[in-house]
Design a protein around this motif. Structure first.
Motif, PDB file in Angstrom:
ATOM      1  N   ALA A 123     -14.419  -2.068 -11.898  1.00  0.00           N
ATOM      2  CA  ALA A 123     -13.946  -2.940 -12.977  1.00  0.00           C
ATOM      3  C   ALA A 123     -13.035  -4.028 -12.433  1.00  0.00           C
ATOM      4  CB  ALA A 123     -13.209  -2.114 -14.028  1.00  0.00           C
ATOM      5  N   GLY A 124     -12.334  -3.721 -11.331  1.00  0.00           N
ATOM      6  CA  GLY A 124     -11.424  -4.672 -10.720  1.00  0.00           C
ATOM      7  C   GLY A 124     -11.021  -4.192  -9.342  1.00  0.00           C
ATOM      8  N   ILE A 125     -10.423  -5.098  -8.552  1.00  0.00           N
ATOM      9  CA  ILE A 125     -10.020  -4.778  -7.182  1.00  0.00           C
ATOM     10  C   ILE A 125      -8.651  -5.391  -6.929  1.00  0.00           C
ATOM     11  CG2 ILE A 125     -10.506  -5.201  -4.742  1.00  0.00           C
ATOM     12  CD1 ILE A 125     -13.485  -5.281  -5.450  1.00  0.00           C
ATOM     13  N   ILE A 126      -7.738  -4.587  -6.376  1.00  0.00           N
ATOM     14  CA  ILE A 126      -6.455  -5.086  -5.883  1.00  0.00           C
ATOM     15  C   ILE A 126      -6.357  -4.735  -4.407  1.00  0.00           C
ATOM     16  CG2 ILE A 126      -3.944  -4.915  -6.037  1.00  0.00           C
ATOM     17  CD1 ILE A 126      -4.218  -4.342  -9.003  1.00  0.00           C
ATOM     18  N   LEU A 127      -6.098  -5.735  -3.574  1.00  0.00           N
ATOM     19  CA  LEU A 127      -6.029  -5.540  -2.132  1.00  0.00           C
ATOM     20  C   LEU A 127      -4.626  -5.895  -1.646  1.00  0.00           C
ATOM     21  CD1 LEU A 127      -9.432  -7.244  -1.185  1.00  0.00           C
ATOM     22  CD2 LEU A 127      -9.007  -4.815  -1.671  1.00  0.00           C
ATOM     23  N   ILE A 128      -4.009  -4.987  -0.914  1.00  0.00           N
ATOM     24  CA  ILE A 128      -2.649  -5.163  -0.419  1.00  0.00           C
ATOM     25  C   ILE A 128      -2.696  -5.313   1.094  1.00  0.00           C
ATOM     26  CG2 ILE A 128      -0.333  -4.174  -0.347  1.00  0.00           C
ATOM     27  CD1 ILE A 128      -1.334  -2.310  -2.703  1.00  0.00           C
ATOM     28  N   ALA A 129      -2.205  -6.453   1.607  1.00  0.00           N
ATOM     29  CA  ALA A 129      -2.241  -6.707   3.056  1.00  0.00           C
ATOM     30  C   ALA A 129      -3.618  -6.360   3.612  1.00  0.00           C
ATOM     31  CB  ALA A 129      -1.146  -5.924   3.768  1.00  0.00           C
ATOM     32  N   ILE A 196      -5.203 -10.268  -4.590  1.00  0.00           N
ATOM     33  CA  ILE A 196      -4.769  -9.993  -3.219  1.00  0.00           C
ATOM     34  C   ILE A 196      -3.262 -10.218  -3.136  1.00  0.00           C
ATOM     35  CG2 ILE A 196      -4.984 -10.659  -0.800  1.00  0.00           C
ATOM     36  CD1 ILE A 196      -7.811 -11.699  -1.465  1.00  0.00           C
ATOM     37  N   LEU A 197      -2.553  -9.233  -2.586  1.00  0.00           N
ATOM     38  CA  LEU A 197      -1.111  -9.323  -2.368  1.00  0.00           C
ATOM     39  C   LEU A 197      -0.871  -9.305  -0.870  1.00  0.00           C
ATOM     40  CD1 LEU A 197       0.033  -6.643  -5.004  1.00  0.00           C
ATOM     41  CD2 LEU A 197      -0.443  -9.073  -5.377  1.00  0.00           C
ATOM     42  N   GLN A 198      -0.204 -10.334  -0.342  1.00  0.00           N
ATOM     43  CA  GLN A 198      -0.078 -10.476   1.109  1.00  0.00           C
ATOM     44  C   GLN A 198       1.301 -10.993   1.489  1.00  0.00           C
ATOM     45  OE1 GLN A 198      -2.374  -9.957   3.830  1.00  0.00           O
ATOM     46  NE2 GLN A 198      -0.499 -10.354   4.987  1.00  0.00           N
ATOM     47  N   LEU A 226       1.013 -14.756  -2.241  1.00  0.00           N
ATOM     48  CA  LEU A 226       1.684 -14.681  -0.954  1.00  0.00           C
ATOM     49  C   LEU A 226       3.164 -14.393  -1.183  1.00  0.00           C
ATOM     50  CD1 LEU A 226       0.065 -17.733   0.877  1.00  0.00           C
ATOM     51  CD2 LEU A 226      -0.464 -15.314   1.221  1.00  0.00           C
ATOM     52  N   VAL A 227       3.648 -13.341  -0.542  1.00  0.00           N
ATOM     53  CA  VAL A 227       5.062 -12.957  -0.655  1.00  0.00           C
ATOM     54  C   VAL A 227       5.774 -13.504   0.578  1.00  0.00           C
ATOM     55  CG1 VAL A 227       6.680 -11.034  -0.913  1.00  0.00           C
ATOM     56  CG2 VAL A 227       4.368 -10.868  -1.889  1.00  0.00           C
ATOM     57  N   ARG A 228       6.595 -14.535   0.377  1.00  0.00           N
ATOM     58  CA  ARG A 228       7.138 -15.286   1.506  1.00  0.00           C
ATOM     59  C   ARG A 228       7.894 -14.404   2.503  1.00  0.00           C
ATOM     60  NH1 ARG A 228       7.694 -20.489   2.658  1.00  0.00           N
ATOM     61  NH2 ARG A 228       6.962 -21.140   0.604  1.00  0.00           N
ATOM     62  N   ASP A 229       8.689 -13.446   1.998  1.00  0.00           N
ATOM     63  CA  ASP A 229       9.477 -12.602   2.895  1.00  0.00           C
ATOM     64  C   ASP A 229       8.900 -11.195   3.022  1.00  0.00           C
ATOM     65  OD1 ASP A 229      10.028 -11.776   0.336  1.00  0.00           O
ATOM     66  OD2 ASP A 229      12.193 -11.585   0.623  1.00  0.00           O
ATOM     67  N   GLY A 230       7.643 -11.013   2.622  1.00  0.00           N
ATOM     68  CA  GLY A 230       7.027  -9.687   2.631  1.00  0.00           C
ATOM     69  C   GLY A 230       6.461  -9.306   3.991  1.00  0.00           C
ATOM     70  N   ASP A 231       6.559  -8.009   4.346  1.00  0.00           N
ATOM     71  CA  ASP A 231       5.981  -7.516   5.586  1.00  0.00           C
ATOM     72  C   ASP A 231       4.655  -6.810   5.298  1.00  0.00           C
ATOM     73  OD1 ASP A 231       6.701  -5.107   4.427  1.00  0.00           O
ATOM     74  OD2 ASP A 231       8.224  -4.602   5.924  1.00  0.00           O
ATOM     75  N   LEU A 242       5.766  -5.999  -8.130  1.00  0.00           N
ATOM     76  CA  LEU A 242       4.657  -6.951  -8.087  1.00  0.00           C
ATOM     77  C   LEU A 242       3.320  -6.222  -8.194  1.00  0.00           C
ATOM     78  CD1 LEU A 242       3.417  -9.770  -7.579  1.00  0.00           C
ATOM     79  CD2 LEU A 242       3.673  -9.318  -5.112  1.00  0.00           C
ATOM     80  N   LEU A 243       3.205  -5.072  -7.535  1.00  0.00           N
ATOM     81  CA  LEU A 243       1.964  -4.294  -7.588  1.00  0.00           C
ATOM     82  C   LEU A 243       1.660  -3.837  -9.010  1.00  0.00           C
ATOM     83  CD1 LEU A 243      -0.407  -2.724  -6.387  1.00  0.00           C
ATOM     84  CD2 LEU A 243       1.210  -0.920  -5.714  1.00  0.00           C
ATOM     85  N   THR A 244       2.632  -3.259  -9.695  1.00  0.00           N
ATOM     86  CA  THR A 244       2.372  -2.763 -11.043  1.00  0.00           C
ATOM     87  C   THR A 244       2.165  -3.915 -12.030  1.00  0.00           C
ATOM     88  OG1 THR A 244       4.763  -2.514 -11.416  1.00  0.00           O
ATOM     89  CG2 THR A 244       3.541  -0.566 -10.704  1.00  0.00           C
TER      90      THR A 244
END
Length: 256
Positions: A123-129, A196-198, A226-231, A242-244
């Motif tokens: 139904a949907g896709i969420i991709l993290i890094a 996409i969360l990156q 894009l999360v500027r300070d995210g690892d 952000l994920l939820t």
């Protein structure tokens, strides 16, 4: 507190999983990263979210990972994909939002391709890094002569890990099988929205890789944050929020 896992046997290995039933229209399936397990912060956050919102939630440990049995060094994308599909078919009742982290994003995209062949796409896709094709695009081009020699002579090489006192092990089997599962070779048809969360400070999977992935996805249903300070982990409180929030947005998008 998270209870004990259930187990099913896939290709001779006991695969640990946790399943939460729910009444809402979409379920959530978590697909973790390389050398990670289903009790990590992001998976636990999703489990709490699913419990609070009455959504079905499924997560598993691939063979050689976490609470599952099997030899990690015998693992590869094809094997872990088959385990994920087997668990999905046996447990999930509803259309799923697949949430894949790092290598789990690669398995998510391959799983999507296989499910679409069966007429049962997500139904949907969420991709993290997301790290699709990481063996071919991120590891092989950067192999030192020492690592190449180790692959030939030993069948694997070891690389220090900042996440564990134990080194990461990459096997020749993983790399060779990875070439049979490449997804960044053509347009990846998903038939569903993709978020996409990156992190832009990701030192394991550069954010340029997420940009490359978006070039292979249909433009009209892809959101890249894009999360500027995210690892690479994206496991801080603000990252989990952000994920939820992304999950809430996707469900609203699907059901609109």
């Amino acid at each position: 507190m998270t209870g004990k896992p259930e187990f099913i046997t896939v290709d001779g290995a006991p695969i640990a999983l946790r399943y939460r039933a729910g009444s809402k229209a979409q379920g959530i399936t978590w697909l973790g990263g390389y050398r990670s397990d289903m009790l990590g912060t992001k998976a636990e956050t999703l489990d709490q979210w699913a419990a609070a919102n009455d959504h079905e939630f499924l997560r598993l440990d691939y063979s050689g990972h976490g609470e599952s049995g099997g030899d990690f060094n015998e693992g590869c994308i094809s094997r872990w994909l088959n385990e994920s599909l087997t668990v999905h078919h046996q447990y999930n009742k509803n259309p799923q939002i697949l949430v894949g982290s790092s290598m789990g994003a690669w398995i998510t995209l391959r799983m999507t391709q296989e499910l679409i062949k069966q007429g049962k796409g997500p139904a949907g896709i969420i991709l993290i890094a997301p790290a699709p094709d990481f063996t071919a695009r991120l590891i092989e081009p950067n192999l030192s002569e020492e690592y190449k020699k180790s692959l030939i002579e030993k069948g694997y090489f070891e690389e220090p890990s900042e996440y564990s006192p134990n080194p990461f092990i990459y096997t020749r089997k993983l790399i060779e099988d990875g070439r049979q599962n490449l997804v960044l070779t053509d347009i990846i048809e998903t038939g569903c929205p993709v978020h996409i969360l990156q992190g832009m400070k990701d030192e394991d999977v550069p954010y340029s890789h997420a940009l490359l992935l978006t070039e292979h996805l249909p433009v009209d249903n892809v959101t890249l944050t894009l999360v500027r300070d995210g690892d690479h982990r994206l496991s801080r409180p603000q990252d989990l929020d952000l994920l939820t929030r992304s999950l809430d947005m996707m469900i609203a998008q699907i059901n609109n």
